[in-house]
Every structure is written in structure tokens, then in C-alpha cells.
Scaffold this motif. Structure first.
Motif, PDB file in Angstrom:
ATOM      1  N   PRO A 202     -26.946  11.134 -65.925  1.00  0.00           N
ATOM      2  CA  PRO A 202     -25.682  11.976 -65.225  1.00  0.00           C
ATOM      3  C   PRO A 202     -25.390  10.206 -64.917  1.00  0.00           C
ATOM      4  CG  PRO A 202     -27.401  13.856 -65.029  1.00  0.00           C
ATOM      5  CD  PRO A 202     -27.539  12.741 -66.107  1.00  0.00           C
TER       6      PRO A 202
ATOM      7  N   ALA B 203     -22.137  10.250 -61.675  1.00  0.00           N
ATOM      8  CA  ALA B 203     -22.983  11.197 -60.436  1.00  0.00           C
ATOM      9  C   ALA B 203     -23.675   9.887 -59.277  1.00  0.00           C
ATOM     10  CB  ALA B 203     -23.933  11.981 -61.521  1.00  0.00           C
TER      11      ALA B 203
ATOM     12  N   ALA C 129     -26.661  12.950 -56.237  1.00  0.00           N
ATOM     13  CA  ALA C 129     -26.351  14.399 -57.076  1.00  0.00           C
ATOM     14  C   ALA C 129     -27.506  13.872 -58.403  1.00  0.00           C
ATOM     15  CB  ALA C 129     -24.885  14.187 -57.364  1.00  0.00           C
ATOM     16  N   ALA C 130     -27.451  13.203 -59.157  1.00  0.00           N
ATOM     17  CA  ALA C 130     -28.464  13.288 -60.222  1.00  0.00           C
ATOM     18  C   ALA C 130     -29.623  13.473 -59.784  1.00  0.00           C
ATOM     19  CB  ALA C 130     -28.370  11.317 -60.640  1.00  0.00           C
TER      20      ALA C 130
END
Lengths: 298, 343
Positions: B133, B138, B142-143
Motif C-alpha cells: 500500500p 497510501a 493508513a498503510a
């Protein structure tokens, strides 16, 4: 707490978050428990610190000699390690000599580490004909014994500290590049590099995240083992008059100028050699310890 | 089955379009001689393979070592380039402007056999799962959040495992990390190349059950490569049997197990260890090693080891013949018009 067993009632023990021990943290732990490597490190640190802080140690002037007090034996009053052929204090000159000898031993290896590992890693990662051309050029350097190559390059460039550092760097680049190429080729064929590629990562990201971390360690260990070689070679160049010029103190040069005293004061004449030996064997032992500490569980 | 398919917004062709369609896939290794290297013999690793995978199904690919199973997987993943053939993903050709390799790889991921070699020893579990990600843009936060979700989803409690290194966890746990890593890009197709073969039987069963759960929850399609026939029957809707770089037989699992059409499939099934001591295998169903793929036998590649061999077998190479339903067999026995006396 953990060994308390309660029957009939289960007590939930909160599980602490486990923070894994990083690879380098575990390497350092193992290294600290290696007595030989630690002793070698202590010797290296002593020599390095003494060389750095030489002017503050209350030593005599390394350049001021006395024609009346030439070649005093070890333990002579005022000269704990005797004096040299111009009556200069040997203890002072050995400590000051460490400055140039260490610089000339470590700098070429550091420079070659940057240039050589970049060359090797890039060549191995690109692969194909680029790799072949680079490695064949490197093979040409391997055709010459490193001592001969260093002397030839130094001779061609002319005597001097900078020139001998340059020539030693050129001697070490192919050796480091070859190791870097071998380790990188091995790493880039491992599944996790393939997995990174299929997750869409670009070449530079893969090299940065997945290759460098696994490759720099082994190259670094190899480079530390070259420091001793570099010190001996640079001393050899100075001995031959291709490196440091008199009256600067440097162990190889001191060995040369004291060689006429080998029959009258053999112990004093051997002192610079003993320093070279002690320093280079300490670098070697430390590098061995580092390699052992890194080999366990990659 | 058909109700669940339309859920994925990336779905283009609908339930009728095959998720993966492979035509005439060929990969030969070696053979090129450079100025300084000598000419090598050509290894026909994959030699004209056609198959498809329908949406939300599991296809099991079985065969002996060296039959081209793994090469096929690597060709599909574009890790190695095919010499010939085309690969369609949801109706679009992989590598064409409509579906470039990078966007294809977001939708197809792979789990390798060696759980240790496929994890970077210098990265923690969470960094490994978050890597994909991050590469696709990302944010770090978030990842990491999605990595922790996925670790939880594959049965590894993030609080205990996220900060660990690969050498600090067991083989089964490592393979769970690999599965989480493969799922981190939310793929639709997951290729499992001998993904459970190196695990203990008890751990293998847990991971297989995990894979079944994940397939249901994420609407995945599996290409399941193995040499273990018990596992393939447990996992697969359809089975493809490969022999020396070719498809020998492909069809629904039950058909393959109940009425195998190819003598090679029959021999493989007979070599399965039975749970019943009364039905012990008395004689070896297959003798000898597979022939060398550098110089495969003429005609049917299986004929030197086949019990049903006839004159036609060493001359004519059998094509895949439809034996009814979705069951295709590359054997002259299955085709009455082949000239084989047993057909």
C-alpha cells in the motif's frame, strides 16, 4: 506470575505487546558478549583516542630532536620508549604517528566502500551485459597483486599523502565491488525481492528498502577487514618513500628511518612495526567478531 | 455463486467473463548463445498451455516436479516474460494499454512456497504487510492501520506480532504474514504456489481453513498450485493436471477424482496414500522419472510411462478433447476418432 498455576479458575494474564529485537540490536548484543572482539575494540579505541587528543596529553614536541640524545634505549629517563635517530621522543612520535597512519589506513577503505559498493550493487541489480562489462574491468585489476598495483599507482601519481590515499582507494574499489556484486546478485534472486516487484514497487524503492539493508552489512564487514591491509600497504608506501615525507611522524616512515639503528637499538627500531601489527590485528579481530555476530540468523 | 460476483466494483465482464484466460502460453529456457557463453539446450518448461479460471472459483494445478506448474504461475504474474501466448484478465489483455502490468498486479498477487525466503529478514511483520500500500501511495498511517487489520484477519494478533521480525515467528505464522502481504493490495486473484507444502500437517490444515475463510470474505479467486492431491481435492472446484509443460487433463474436481480420463491422472490418484490399510497400494502406479523436458518424447509426452500405450501414441500428439461437461482430456483414449484401439 507466570509460574503460578491456579486450578479451577483461569486468570487472564495481560499480554504485553512484543517489540521484536531489530537485527542490528541483536548483532550488537552478540558482539558485546565476544571478549576477543571487545578487547580488539578497546585497543583500537585507545590508539584512535590517543591519536586524536595527542596535543593535550602533555607529550614532548614530535619534531624537536636533540643530537646529543640519539637512540636512547627503552626505559631511559625522560624517554619511556627511547628516542629515534634524531633524538626525538619515540612515545610522542608513535602516538602522533597514529594520526597519519590511521587516516591513511581508514580513508582509502571508506572511499572504496562508497565507490565500490555503489558500483557492485548497481552492476548486479542491472545485470546483463552492464554487469559483465563492469566485472570484466574489475577482473583486470585483480590480475595485479595489490601491493604491486599500489606501488605502481603511487609511483605514477607521485609521492604524497593524498596520492597514496588515491592509489590505495583504486586498489580497494575492485575488491569491494566484487563482494558487493556477489551479495547483491544473491539477494536480488530471493523471493522477497520478487514479492516486492509484484506488489508494484519500482527499482529504486526495491534497492532502498529490500536490497541495501541485506547487502550493506556483509560489505561493511569485508571493508573492515581491509583496514588492516590498507594500514600495512600505506606504511609500506611510506617506507618506500612514496607516502608521507620526513619529518612527519608515520609508522611506516619511522620504520624506514630507524632501520639503520636495527643493530644498535633493535627494540626501539621495532616499535613502529609493533604498532602497525597491533593496530592491524585489532582491526582484523574486530572484523572477525563482527562477521561472527552477523552470521547467526540472517 | 452468481449473486456474490457483482460485488467487486472493478468487475468488468460480469459473471460470464472468465477472471483469467490463458491461451497458448509458451516459455522455453536457455537456447540463446552469446559471444562468450555456449549455446544451451532448450528446456521446454511451458509448451502451449491453455486454461481459464472463472470468477470466485479455485482451480487446483497438480503435477510432478518440473511439470511447469510454478513457471505457469510466474508467467501469469509477469515475473518472467512468456515467449508466446496471451493472458486475459477479466477480458482485457495483460500488458495492453487497457490493463498495464502495474494495475494488473494490484488485482493479482502471489504467495510463495518458502515462507522465510519470501520475507525480508530486515523488515518487521507490519512493515512487510504495509509495504505494498505504501508503494501505491497510501499514507504511512493508513498503510499501518490496514496492515494491522489484515494481520488480525489472518489470525496474528497485531499487539503481539506486528513488531516482530521473520526469524522470531514460526513457519505457519510466517506464511500467514505472506498471505496478509498478498492481500494488502486487495487483489481479486491469489496465486498460491505450493503455499502450504512446507508446513506441518496440523498447521497446513489451519492455513487451508484460513484461505477458505478469506476467499469467502474477500470474494477471492484462487489458483492453487500443489503436488498434494488430498489438499487439492479439499480446496478446488476444478483441477488441472500438468505433465511436462502441457495440460494433461482439466475438469471439475469430482470428475477428475471419480472418472479420471488420462492414464497419468489415474496413476497419480493411485499413488495417493490411502487412509484404509486394506486398500494399500501394492505396486507402484508410475515408474521412472518424468522424461527430460529438454528433449520430450514424440507424440504424447506421457507414452513412455503409460500402461495403455498404443502405436498412435508415439506419433500423434493428443489435443485436449472434450469428454463431456467441462472435462477435457489430452489422451487418445478419450477421443474415439483418434485411432487408439482402447478408445
Amino acid at each position: 506470575m507466570a509460574d503460578t498455576i491456579t486450578f479451577g479458575k483461569v486468570t487472564a494474564v495481560p499480554i504485553a505487546p512484543v517489540r521484536g529485537k531489530g537485527y542490528w540490536a541483536s548483532v550488537i548484543t552478540r558482539l558485546v558478549h565476544d571478549p576477543v572482539a571487545m578487547a580488539a575494540l578497546a585497543v583500537i579505541l585507545t590508539i584512535v583516542l590517543a591519536a586524536i587528543f595527542a596535543p593535550y596529553l602533555g607529550l614532548a614536541d614530535p619534531y624537536r630532536g636533540s643530537i646529543l640524545r640519539r637512540l636512547r634505549p627503552i626505559g631511559f629517563t625522560g624517554y619511556p620508549f627511547g628516542s629515534d635517530e634524531l633524538g626525538r621522543d619515540m612515545l610522542t612520535r608513535l602516538i602522533y604517528g597514529g594520526r597519519l597512519s590511521l587516516v591513511m589506513g581508514v580513508t582509502p577503505v571508506l572511499l572504496a566502500f562508497f565507490v565500490g559498493s555503489t558500483t557492485g550493487i548497481v552492476a548486479a541489480y542491472i545485470g546483463g551485459w552492464v554487469n559483465m562489462v563492469v566485472m570484466r574491468v574489475i577482473d583486470v585489476f585483480f590480475a595485479f597483486p595489490s601491493v604491486l598495483l599500489a606501488i605502481a599507482l603511487s609511483g605514477a601519481l607521485g609521492a604524497g599523502i593524498v596520492n597514496s590515499i588515491v592509489s590505495l582507494t583504486i586498489v580497494f574499489i575492485p575488491q569491494i565491488a566484487r563482494i558487493a556484486e556477489a551479495v547483491t546478485t544473491q539477494t536480488r534472486n530471493r523471493d522477497f525481492v520478487e514479492a516486492a516487484r509484484i506488489s508494484g514497487a519500482g527499482t529504486l524503492t526495491i534497492i532502498r528498502v529490500h536490497v541495501l539493508g541485506n547487502v550493506l552489512g556483509p560489505i561493511f564487514v569485508y571493508a573492515t577487514s581491509l583496514i588492516s591491509v590498507s594500514m600495512i600497504l600505506s606504511s609500506g608506501l611510506s617506507f618506500l618513500g612514496l607516502g608521507v615525507k620526513p619529518p612527519d611522524p608515520e609508522w611506516g616512515l619511522m620504520l624506514n628511518t630507524l632501520r639503520t639503528a636495527i643493530y644498535s637499538q633493535p627494540l626501539v627500531a621495532a616499535l613502529p612495526g609493533a604498532m602497525i601489527f597491533m593496530t592491524s590485528i585489532s582491526f582484523n579481530l574486530f572484523s572477525d567478531g563482527l562477521r561472527t555476530a552477523m552470521e547467526v540468523r540472517q | 455463486m452468481s449473486e456474490t460476483i457483482a460485488l467487486d466494483p472493478r468487475d468488468r465482464g460480469g459473471a460470464g467473463t472468465r477472471l483469467l484466460d490463458v491461451h497458448g502460453l509458451v516459455k522455453h529456457f536457455g537456447g540463446k548463445g552469446g559471444v562468450l557463453t555456449k549455446k544451451n539446450d532448450v528446456v521446454r518448461a511451458v509448451d502451449g498451455v491453455d486454461f481459464f479460471i472463472a470468477k470466485n472459483e479455485t482451480i487446483g494445478i497438480v503435477g510432478e516436479s518440473g511439470c511447469g506448474k510454478s513457471t505457469t504461475a510466474r508467467l501469469v504474474m509477469q515475473i518472467i516474460q512468456p515467449d508466446a501466448g496471451e493472458i486475459l484478465f477479466d477480458g482485457e489483455e495483460v500488458g495492453s494499454p487497457a490493463l498495464d502490468v502495474r494495475s494488473f498486479r494490484r488485482q493479482a498477487q502471489m504467495v510463495f512456497q518458502d515462507s522465510y525466503a519470501s520475507l525480508n529478514p530486515r523488515l518487521t511483520v507490519e512493515d512487510t504487510v504495509a509495504f505494498g500500500p505504501r508503494v501505491h501511495g497510501a499514507s504511512a498511517k493508513a498503510a499501518m492501520t490496514s496492515a494491522h487489520d489484515l494481520l488480525h484477519r489472518v489470525g496474528l494478533e497485531p499487539r503481539r506480532f506486528a513488531g516482530r521480525y521473520p526469524h522470531e515467528i514460526s513457519g505457519g505464522q510466517r506464511q500467514r504474514v505472506n498471505i496478509a502481504r498478498a492481500l494488502s493490495l486487495q487483489p481479486r486473484l491469489l496465486i498460491l504456489d505450493e503455499a502450504v507444502s512446507a508446513l506441518d500437517k496440523s498447521v497446513e490444515a489451519q492455513v487451508l481453513n484460513l484461505l477458505l475463510d478469506l476467499k469467502r470474505d474477500f470474494g477471492l479467486t484462487y489458483m492453487f498450485i500443489t503436488h498434494d492431491l488430498h489438499v487439492v481435492r479439499f480446496m478446488s472446484d476444478r483441477i488441472m493436471v500438468m505433465y511436462l509443460g502441457k495440460v494433461a487433463e482439466v475438469g471439475p474436481s469430482d470428475r477428475i477424482f471419480d472418472t479420471p480420463g488420462h492414464p497419468y491422472t489415474a496413476a497419480l490418484l493411485a499413488s495417493m496414500p490411502s487412509m484404509d490399510p486394506a486398500r494399500r497400494t501394492e505396486e507402484a502406479p508410475l515408474s521412472g522419472d518424468p522424461p527430460n523436458p529438454i528433449n520430450p518424447p514424440s507424440g504424447c509426452r506421457f507414452h513412455p510411462r503409460c500402461k495403455m500405450v498404443a502405436a498412435v501414441c508415439s506419433v500423434v500428439e493428443p489435443a485436449l478433447f472434450n469428454a463431456g461437461g467441462d472435462h477435457f482430456v489430452a489422451c487418445h483414449l478419450a477421443n474415439p476418432a483418434s485411432g487408439h484401439p482402447g478408445a
